[in-house]
Enzyme design. Structure first.
Site, PDB file in Angstrom:
ATOM      1  N   SER A  63      19.098  50.968 -15.327  1.00 59.98           N
ATOM      2  CA  SER A  63      17.960  50.484 -16.103  1.00 59.98           C
ATOM      3  C   SER A  63      17.889  51.142 -17.471  1.00 59.98           C
ATOM      4  O   SER A  63      17.612  52.331 -17.588  1.00 59.98           O
ATOM      5  CB  SER A  63      16.653  50.750 -15.341  1.00 59.98           C
ATOM      6  OG  SER A  63      15.549  50.234 -16.054  1.00 59.98           O
ATOM      7  N   ASN A  94      -4.608  46.152  -4.978  1.00 63.84           N
ATOM      8  CA  ASN A  94      -4.662  46.492  -3.549  1.00 63.84           C
ATOM      9  C   ASN A  94      -4.014  45.384  -2.732  1.00 63.84           C
ATOM     10  O   ASN A  94      -4.606  44.802  -1.822  1.00 63.84           O
ATOM     11  CB  ASN A  94      -6.102  46.741  -3.093  1.00 63.84           C
ATOM     12  CG  ASN A  94      -7.046  45.575  -3.352  1.00 63.84           C
ATOM     13  OD1 ASN A  94      -6.923  44.877  -4.357  1.00 63.84           O
ATOM     14  ND2 ASN A  94      -8.001  45.364  -2.448  1.00 63.84           N
ATOM     15  N   LYS A 149      -9.444  52.846  -0.390  1.00 57.19           N
ATOM     16  CA  LYS A 149      -9.367  52.741  -1.848  1.00 57.19           C
ATOM     17  C   LYS A 149     -10.337  53.699  -2.526  1.00 57.19           C
ATOM     18  O   LYS A 149     -11.256  54.233  -1.918  1.00 57.19           O
ATOM     19  CB  LYS A 149      -9.646  51.304  -2.290  1.00 57.19           C
ATOM     20  CG  LYS A 149      -8.581  50.316  -1.857  1.00 57.19           C
ATOM     21  CD  LYS A 149      -7.204  50.690  -2.372  1.00 57.19           C
ATOM     22  CE  LYS A 149      -7.084  50.570  -3.879  1.00 57.19           C
ATOM     23  NZ  LYS A 149      -5.736  50.948  -4.376  1.00 57.19           N
ATOM     24  N   VAL A 159       7.885  50.180 -10.370  1.00 55.67           N
ATOM     25  CA  VAL A 159       8.134  51.482 -10.982  1.00 55.67           C
ATOM     26  C   VAL A 159       7.102  52.492 -10.504  1.00 55.67           C
ATOM     27  O   VAL A 159       5.899  52.203 -10.486  1.00 55.67           O
ATOM     28  CB  VAL A 159       8.079  51.377 -12.521  1.00 55.67           C
ATOM     29  CG1 VAL A 159       8.263  52.741 -13.155  1.00 55.67           C
ATOM     30  CG2 VAL A 159       9.144  50.410 -13.009  1.00 55.67           C
ATOM     31  N   LEU A 160       7.560  53.663 -10.103  1.00 58.22           N
ATOM     32  CA  LEU A 160       6.645  54.718  -9.666  1.00 58.22           C
ATOM     33  C   LEU A 160       7.005  56.037 -10.318  1.00 58.22           C
ATOM     34  O   LEU A 160       8.141  56.497 -10.231  1.00 58.22           O
ATOM     35  CB  LEU A 160       6.701  54.889  -8.140  1.00 58.22           C
ATOM     36  CG  LEU A 160       5.920  56.084  -7.578  1.00 58.22           C
ATOM     37  CD1 LEU A 160       4.413  55.877  -7.778  1.00 58.22           C
ATOM     38  CD2 LEU A 160       6.242  56.316  -6.111  1.00 58.22           C
ATOM     39  N   HIS A 185      -5.319  57.182  -7.422  1.00 61.30           N
ATOM     40  CA  HIS A 185      -4.618  56.662  -8.603  1.00 61.30           C
ATOM     41  C   HIS A 185      -5.378  56.994  -9.889  1.00 61.30           C
ATOM     42  O   HIS A 185      -5.710  56.127 -10.698  1.00 61.30           O
ATOM     43  CB  HIS A 185      -4.413  55.151  -8.478  1.00 61.30           C
ATOM     44  CG  HIS A 185      -3.554  54.750  -7.314  1.00 61.30           C
ATOM     45  ND1 HIS A 185      -2.199  55.007  -7.253  1.00 61.30           N
ATOM     46  CD2 HIS A 185      -3.863  54.128  -6.140  1.00 61.30           C
ATOM     47  CE1 HIS A 185      -1.710  54.556  -6.110  1.00 61.30           C
ATOM     48  NE2 HIS A 185      -2.707  54.024  -5.420  1.00 61.30           N
ATOM     49  N   ASP A 195      -1.693  49.443 -10.144  1.00 60.43           N
ATOM     50  CA  ASP A 195      -2.696  50.457  -9.805  1.00 60.43           C
ATOM     51  C   ASP A 195      -2.435  51.782 -10.502  1.00 60.43           C
ATOM     52  O   ASP A 195      -3.287  52.666 -10.503  1.00 60.43           O
ATOM     53  CB  ASP A 195      -2.793  50.658  -8.279  1.00 60.43           C
ATOM     54  CG  ASP A 195      -1.470  51.035  -7.644  1.00 60.43           C
ATOM     55  OD1 ASP A 195      -0.477  51.213  -8.369  1.00 60.43           O
ATOM     56  OD2 ASP A 195      -1.430  51.147  -6.397  1.00 60.43           O
ATOM     57  N   ARG A 239      -9.188  46.430   4.622  1.00 54.64           N
ATOM     58  CA  ARG A 239      -8.692  47.579   5.377  1.00 54.64           C
ATOM     59  C   ARG A 239      -9.849  48.548   5.648  1.00 54.64           C
ATOM     60  O   ARG A 239     -10.903  48.472   5.024  1.00 54.64           O
ATOM     61  CB  ARG A 239      -7.592  48.291   4.593  1.00 54.64           C
ATOM     62  CG  ARG A 239      -6.287  47.523   4.504  1.00 54.64           C
ATOM     63  CD  ARG A 239      -5.283  48.194   3.588  1.00 54.64           C
ATOM     64  NE  ARG A 239      -5.688  48.125   2.187  1.00 54.64           N
ATOM     65  CZ  ARG A 239      -5.008  48.673   1.177  1.00 54.64           C
ATOM     66  NH1 ARG A 239      -3.908  49.370   1.434  1.00 54.64           N
ATOM     67  NH2 ARG A 239      -5.436  48.545  -0.063  1.00 54.64           N
ATOM     68  N   VAL A 278       9.235  50.204  -2.805  1.00 55.98           N
ATOM     69  CA  VAL A 278       8.743  48.864  -3.140  1.00 55.98           C
ATOM     70  C   VAL A 278       9.902  47.947  -3.516  1.00 55.98           C
ATOM     71  O   VAL A 278      10.030  46.826  -3.011  1.00 55.98           O
ATOM     72  CB  VAL A 278       7.714  48.927  -4.284  1.00 55.98           C
ATOM     73  CG1 VAL A 278       7.380  47.521  -4.786  1.00 55.98           C
ATOM     74  CG2 VAL A 278       6.451  49.632  -3.830  1.00 55.98           C
ATOM     75  N   ARG A 293      -2.680  43.004 -16.499  1.00 58.24           N
ATOM     76  CA  ARG A 293      -3.962  43.662 -16.330  1.00 58.24           C
ATOM     77  C   ARG A 293      -4.399  43.493 -14.874  1.00 58.24           C
ATOM     78  O   ARG A 293      -3.976  42.540 -14.198  1.00 58.24           O
ATOM     79  CB  ARG A 293      -5.021  43.095 -17.274  1.00 58.24           C
ATOM     80  CG  ARG A 293      -5.330  41.617 -17.098  1.00 58.24           C
ATOM     81  CD  ARG A 293      -6.437  41.164 -18.046  1.00 58.24           C
ATOM     82  NE  ARG A 293      -6.817  39.768 -17.833  1.00 58.24           N
ATOM     83  CZ  ARG A 293      -6.290  38.755 -18.493  1.00 58.24           C
ATOM     84  NH1 ARG A 293      -5.349  38.972 -19.404  1.00 58.24           N
ATOM     85  NH2 ARG A 293      -6.695  37.510 -18.238  1.00 58.24           N
ATOM     86  N   TYR A 313      -6.853  56.848  -1.277  1.00 56.01           N
ATOM     87  CA  TYR A 313      -6.060  56.575  -2.469  1.00 56.01           C
ATOM     88  C   TYR A 313      -6.966  56.717  -3.698  1.00 56.01           C
ATOM     89  O   TYR A 313      -8.104  56.247  -3.693  1.00 56.01           O
ATOM     90  CB  TYR A 313      -5.488  55.157  -2.442  1.00 56.01           C
ATOM     91  CG  TYR A 313      -4.350  54.958  -1.469  1.00 56.01           C
ATOM     92  CD1 TYR A 313      -3.128  55.606  -1.651  1.00 56.01           C
ATOM     93  CD2 TYR A 313      -4.484  54.114  -0.378  1.00 56.01           C
ATOM     94  CE1 TYR A 313      -2.081  55.425  -0.760  1.00 56.01           C
ATOM     95  CE2 TYR A 313      -3.435  53.926   0.512  1.00 56.01           C
ATOM     96  CZ  TYR A 313      -2.235  54.586   0.317  1.00 56.01           C
ATOM     97  OH  TYR A 313      -1.204  54.412   1.202  1.00 56.01           O
TER      98      TYR A 313
END
Length: 362
Positions: free
Chosen positions: A219, A299, A74, A238-239, A95, A269, A15, A178, A278, A93
């Site tokens: 959940s 990514n 990134k 999960v965010l 993170h 990420d 990208r 997602v 991992r 981004y």
């Protein structure tokens, strides 16, 4: 303003921060855009297209980085840390909750770092995370189906099944963007799908989308423990905005999965929600642990750069224009953009990232 667009250096990250059409918008407003040579080739954009759009091609990363505003996709990698400059605007981004070294480096550099993933609208939507979340959600099932193939180390399960043979079982942790897009793809393939989420209102909304085609569950640990052993494909979706993802699947649960089952953790990420996960790379995307295929590419949308770059630019360009026109002052009159501010004046400022690194807060 001078704007730099360096070529991405993350493994097989094709990208690019600005497309030629975005460069045209910026140059028409009087800004100068410096694109590192071949930065857009992986997304299907030639240097000539950038020149035709009014951009300027520079031969080195240093020349692209040596600008007031740097627009990337990134986070900077260690090989790029030396390019960071005091009071430079960095828009990409980040993170940070999953990367202490980068957090400390940004603080030490004096750069003003604004993260796409924490730009937040008043209704709590994350407009710059959404397009990549849609793509990652859809890819998670596409990749999951591939790695379930026996030749890829999987169980040899066809997610849609065939007449007389039951379909594959997809378990999705998280019903946000997602998770919703993953379910859309999995249902389309004919899989049996479960979504687990802690937001009852979100589950109710998902029922309006999927009806009885998806099993929607609250959940909590017992539900997770019941669902995972039977999953052919487990998707972590999960965010927690700005923060490290919580571990919802400990190692002992992974060990209950059948050999050759697949885990795709889109939250990797942000640290990942599966204990055995991992980060991996597009070059070496999977590994096997406890007999289960793990896919941890942080990514994922980089696999479809032609689509992903344009989708990202559709969302980021209005904010890039504001930063180019007003510099750091843009943060003062755009509340959503100000939420994206992570580091400025040698300080870690985003409250969610601060909670993960309390010792870095004055």
């Amino acid at each position: 303003m001078e704007i730099g667009v360096p070529k991405e250096t993350k493994d097989r990250e094709y990208r690019v921060g600005l497309s030629p059409s975005s460069v045209r918008v910026l140059t028409e407003q009087g800004h100068s855009v410096f694109i590192e040579t071949h930065a857009g080739v992986g997304s299907g954009f030639s240097d000539q297209e950038y020149l035709h759009s009014g951009g300027k091609i520079v031969p080195t990363a240093k020349e692209a980085w040596s600008r007031e505003l740097v627009v990337k996709v990134k986070e900077p990698l260690p090989g790029e840390y030396g390019y960071l400059q005091k009071e430079q605007l960095l828009f990409t981004y980040l993170h940070l909750a999953a990367d202490r070294q980068l957090t400390e480096t940004l603080m030490e550099s004096g750069v003003c770092a604004i993260a796409y993933e924490t730009v937040e609208l008043p209704d709590r939507r994350l407009p710059l995370l959404t397009p990549m979340s849609i793509i990652a959600g859809r890819l998670s099932v596409q990749f999951g189906a591939r790695y379930l193939e026996r030749q890829q180390g999987g169980r040899g399960v066809l997610l849609g099944g065939v007449p007389g043979v039951k379909p594959g079982h997809v378990v999705i942790l998280g019903g946000g963007i997602v998770g919703t897009e993953a379910a859309r793809m999995a249902v389309g393939m004919g899989a049996r799908v479960q979504i687990l989420d802690i937001n009852v209102d979100r589950l109710a909304y998902l029922e309006t989308l999927f009806g009885s085609r998806v099993e929607l569950l609250y959940s909590e640990s017992l539900q997770i423990e019941a669902a995972i052993p039977d999953a052919d494909l487990l998707i972590g979706a999960v965010l927690v905005p700005g923060r490290r993802a919580p571990i919802l699947v400990p190692r002992h649960l992974v060990e209950t999965m059948r050999p050759g089952s697949v885990i795709i953790d889109v939250a990797v990420d942000q640290g990942g929600c599966v204990e055995t996960m991992r980060p991996t790379s597009h070059t070496n995307p999977t590994y096997i642990e406890a007999g289960v295929v793990h896919y941890g590419v942080p990514n994922m949308p980089g696999a479809v750069p032609w689509t992903a770059t344009q989708a990202l630019n559709n969302s980021t360009l209005p904010y890039v224009v504001k930063l180019a026109n007003n510099g750091v002052k843009a943060l003062a009159f755009d509340a959503a953009l100000s939420k994206g501010l992570n580091v400025k004046n040698y300080q870690l400022l985003h409250p969610d990232v601060q909670r993960d690194f309390p010792d870095l807060v004055p």
